[in-house]
Design an enzyme around this catalytic site. Structure first.
Site, short mmCIF file in Angstrom:
data_model
loop_
_atom_site.label_atom_id
_atom_site.label_comp_id
_atom_site.label_asym_id
_atom_site.label_seq_id
_atom_site.Cartn_x
_atom_site.Cartn_y
_atom_site.Cartn_z
N HIS A 114 8.03 12.59 -2.17
CA HIS A 114 7.92 12.12 -0.80
C HIS A 114 9.12 11.30 -0.43
CE1 HIS A 114 3.89 12.87 -2.20
NE2 HIS A 114 3.70 13.34 -0.99
N GLY A 155 1.18 8.06 10.70
CA GLY A 155 -0.23 8.28 10.37
C GLY A 155 -1.13 7.41 11.22
N THR A 185 -4.05 7.96 3.31
CA THR A 185 -4.85 6.84 2.83
C THR A 185 -5.40 6.04 3.99
OG1 THR A 185 -3.26 6.70 1.03
CG2 THR A 185 -4.82 4.90 1.22
N ASP A 187 3.11 -5.55 2.69
CA ASP A 187 2.47 -4.24 2.61
C ASP A 187 2.27 -3.69 4.03
OD1 ASP A 187 0.84 -2.09 1.36
OD2 ASP A 187 -0.68 -2.98 2.65
N1 LIG Z 1 -6.48 2.00 -2.94
C1 LIG Z 1 -6.21 1.45 -1.78
N2 LIG Z 1 -7.11 0.62 -1.20
C2 LIG Z 1 -6.84 0.05 -0.01
N3 LIG Z 1 -5.71 0.25 0.68
C3 LIG Z 1 -4.79 1.08 0.14
C4 LIG Z 1 -4.98 1.70 -1.10
N4 LIG Z 1 -3.87 2.46 -1.36
C5 LIG Z 1 -3.04 2.29 -0.31
N5 LIG Z 1 -3.58 1.47 0.58
C6 LIG Z 1 -3.07 1.05 1.88
O1 LIG Z 1 -2.60 2.19 2.56
C7 LIG Z 1 -1.34 1.90 3.12
C8 LIG Z 1 -0.54 3.16 3.29
O2 LIG Z 1 -1.21 3.98 4.20
P1 LIG Z 1 -0.64 5.44 4.50
O3 LIG Z 1 0.69 5.32 5.11
O4 LIG Z 1 -1.67 6.23 5.18
O5 LIG Z 1 -0.49 5.91 3.00
P2 LIG Z 1 -0.14 7.27 2.30
O6 LIG Z 1 1.07 7.81 2.97
O7 LIG Z 1 0.06 6.81 0.89
O8 LIG Z 1 -1.37 8.13 2.44
C9 LIG Z 1 -0.71 0.92 2.17
O9 LIG Z 1 0.26 0.15 2.80
C10 LIG Z 1 -1.91 0.09 1.74
O10 LIG Z 1 -2.15 -0.96 2.63
O1 LIG Z 2 1.40 12.66 0.60
C1 LIG Z 2 0.56 13.39 0.22
C2 LIG Z 2 -0.84 13.00 0.03
O2 LIG Z 2 -0.99 11.66 -0.33
P1 LIG Z 2 -1.06 10.42 0.65
O3 LIG Z 2 -1.51 9.34 -0.27
O4 LIG Z 2 -2.00 10.71 1.78
O5 LIG Z 2 0.30 10.17 1.21
C3 LIG Z 2 0.88 14.76 -0.01
O6 LIG Z 2 2.10 15.01 0.55
C4 LIG Z 2 0.86 15.22 -1.42
O7 LIG Z 2 -0.33 15.86 -1.55
#
Ligand SMILES: Nc1ncnc2c1ncn2[C@@H]1O[C@H](COP(=O)(O)OP(=O)(O)O)[C@@H](O)[C@H]1O
Ligand SMILES: O=C(COP(=O)(O)O)[C@@H](O)CO
Length: 576
Positions: free
Chosen positions: A217, A403, A443, A555
């Site tokens: 990523h 997101g 997430t 964060d």
């Molecule tokens: N296990 C977790 N529990 C709670 N919050 C989390 C967890 N892992 C990540 N996060 C939160 O999610 C945020 C990232 O969100 P997002 O950009 O949607 O993530 P990703 O691209 O990893 O899916 C982080 O900055 C953190 O605050």
């Molecule tokens: O980024 C992916 C999924 O994970 P996130 O934690 O939602 O960013 C994806 O590109 C790889 O499956």
């Protein structure tokens, strides 16, 4: 640089549409992704893979006979939502159960896990497996913390070929676990990738240097070294992987491996071949026999310049599965027999979102305030979208702003529709929760869906939204996020802002303070706590492998939560 796009937020959807139009022989579009054009043979376990966009041919290009039965496709670098995964799994289900397979990323783990629960509740037998091949993302003692990169292909293929042999679901799962335990990857990068619409790459590598231990990523590597020659690169990749053999492979001498040399997006095929020439020689020197190698782009990261090596240590069974014929848009080998009978396309479900449950007058009035709060929430996310992306890019994947924007916009729209139908506050919030999780994935999509749903459940559609009901809802949201994500305070996630927010609100309301004042105090606590995360080292989520890099930066998820609570206070303040 990603040059060809229209609206950057529509990039993933438009790419999937074009992919499906170009590959009708292999795939059929369904809500949330694609399934095999010919369907899943009756009585065969369906292997449904998935992940974010930006990694082609992962994941849609791996759908076809001998490989996946379906792929759920998320937004750029964000996991598909539980709803998308459920929809693809239902379309792919051939009556013998579904194995959901994905890379081990926080968003994927949350959404695939939720999809599995929903499918099981609907009577579909379902299992999940997260691929964990990247040895740079956690030490050998923490295999479950490792992320999935180009090892996705051999692990997906082992499972799919086992399904094709007619094995039952638990046997297919055991095969996938075995393949995963015997698959290791390691990579290097020379430049980061640029997301559609972004003006600069997620990370840069200084001239004459390379990042060691890449992610898919555009995450920065875990170390930096001088730029190698092709032979030096090959030596680093091979020697690193030979140092970490699976427990049941005592020595490389006499072992057999599937080998993948994967380009991340902008390394030329000829460059890969120059590296592979030495990879093959070094493995031969170590006494390893290479079985059906793949050199090319199998899991990419937009235009990232990088290369990774994957070794799957084969036994007789894994070798048979690796060699088995496959016919997917991006991976074809051998000759397949005539297809077994498959049920026709499964009907997509009718949309049942029109009617809303009855609500009291009081609750409908509160719903109007909820809508205004959701508008303010989406407004503050819009205003800070670039800042949130920038913070997330320091040690994550830079997509937090995008997101949150997709999710909050969808939540506001769904809330407005529900309100227009006469919904109460509870239903407006639960519709907004589902829309956020479904449209955003990732997430934060799963976690914000949980937050809004907890609030909606606490408010309901009948009772007046008293301060204590709101505080109870926020307390339940805080517990729900910790339950779902498994993070606690101090892990450097949104939990660090959510817990003080919920606790301060509950204490102030219990002390008899009116909602607006209590919320103000709580938003201030969230703001301070979010700022204080700058001093923490991440222990969860995408930023974890880059812990030191994130020191000094808050964060992203904690910061966005603090911004949102402050914006919502503006609405409460105005209303009273
Ligand atoms: N296990 C977790 N529990 C709670 N919050 C989390 C967890 N892992 C990540 N996060 C939160 O999610 C945020 C990232 O969100 P997002 O950009 O949607 O993530 P990703 O691209 O990893 O899916 C982080 O900055 C953190 O605050
Ligand atoms: O980024 C992916 C999924 O994970 P996130 O934690 O939602 O960013 C994806 O590109 C790889 O499956």
């Amino acid at each position: 640089m990603t040059r060809l796009f229209n609206d950057p937020t529509a990039f993933a959807d438009e790419a999937l549409e074009g992919f499906a139009a170009a590959h009708r022989r292999w795939v059929r579009s369904v809500t949330g992704g694609v399934v095999r054009a010919g369907g899943t043979p009756d009585g065969e376990v369906a292997v449904v893979v998935g992940g974010g966009s930006g990694h082609y041919p992962a994941f849609s290009g791996l759908v076809g006979r001998g490989l996946a039965h379906g792929a759920a496709v998320g937004n750029v670098f964000a996991s598909p939502s539980a709803q998308q995964i459920r929809s693809v799994a239902r379309a792919a289900h051939g009556g013998a159960g579904v194995l959901l397979m994905y890379g081990n990323y926080a968003g994927d783990v949350l959404h695939f896990g939720q999809a599995a629960e929903r499918l099981a509740g609907e009577g579909v037998e379902v299992r999940t497996l997260a691929v964990t091949d990247d040895i740079s993302s956690a030490g050998p003692g923490q295999p479950a913390e490792r992320r999935g990169i180009a090892g996705d292909l051999p692990v997906f293929k082992a499972a799919a070929a086992a399904a094709e042999e007619g094995l039952p679901l638990d046997e297919v799962l055991r095969t996938a676990e075995h393949a995963n335990a015997r698959t290791r990857s390691f990579g290097i990068a020379f430049s980061g990738c640029t997301l559609p619409g972004a003006g600069h790459p997620l990370f840069t590598v200084p001239e004459g240097r390379m990042a060691v231990g890449l992610g898919i990523h555009g995450e920065p590597g875990i170390g930096e070294e001088p730029l190698p020659t092709a032979d030096e690169a090959a030596r680093l990749l091979v020697s690193t992987l030979l140092k970490e053999l699976p427990d049941d492979v005592p020595t490389p001498e006499g072992a057999r491996t599937a080998v993948i040399l994967n380009g991340l997006g902008s390394v030329k095929y000829e460059e890969l071949f120059v590296v592979y020439r030495t990879v093959a020689a070094l493995l031969a020197d170590a006494g390893v026999e290479i079985v059906e190698p793949e050199v090319g782009e199998l899991v990419t990261s937009f235009d990232m310049a990088g290369v990774s090596l994957t070794l799957t240590w084969l036994d007789d069974r894994l070798e048979r599965l690796w060699r088995a014929p496959a016919d997917a848009p991006a991976h074809r080998k051998g000759a397949l027999e005539a297809p077994a009978a498959a049920s026709g396309p499964r009907e997509e479900e009718a949309d049942d979102t029109a009617a809303v449950p009855p609500a009291s007058e009081e609750s409908r009035e509160a719903a109007a305030t909820v809508l205004t709060a959701l508008r303010a929430l989406a407004g503050t996310v819009d205003e800070h979208v670039e800042e949130l992306g920038r913070i997330d890019a320091v040690a994550g994947d830079g997509d937090h702003g995008i997101g949150m924007q997709r999710g909050s916009t969808a939540a506001h729209r769904a809330a407005a529709e529900a309100l227009a139908l006469g919904a109460g506050a509870g239903t407006v919030l639960t519709r907004a929760a589902d829309a956020w999780a479904d449209r955003a994935g990732g997430t934060s999509g799963a976690l914000w869906g949980t937050i809004l749903r907890a609030l909606g459940t606490a408010l309901g559609d009948q009772d007046a939204p008293t301060a204590s009901r709101v505080a109870d809802g926020v307390t339940e949201a805080s517990a729900g996020v910790r339950r779902l994500g498994g993070a606690e305070t101090g892990d450097k996630t949104m939990v660090d802002a959510l817990v003080p927010f919920a606790d301060t609100l509950a204490d102030a309301v219990a002390a008899g303070e009116p909602l607006t004042g209590a919320w103000d105090r709580a938003a201030t606590a969230a703001g301070s706590a979010a700022a204080a995360t700058a001093e923490l080292l991440p222990r969860k989520g995408r930023a974890r492998p880059h812990a030191e890099k994130s020191l000094g930066t808050p964060d992203a998820g904690a910061h966005s939560l603090a911004l949102i609570t402050r914006a919502v206070h503006g609405v409460l303040h105005h209303d009273h």
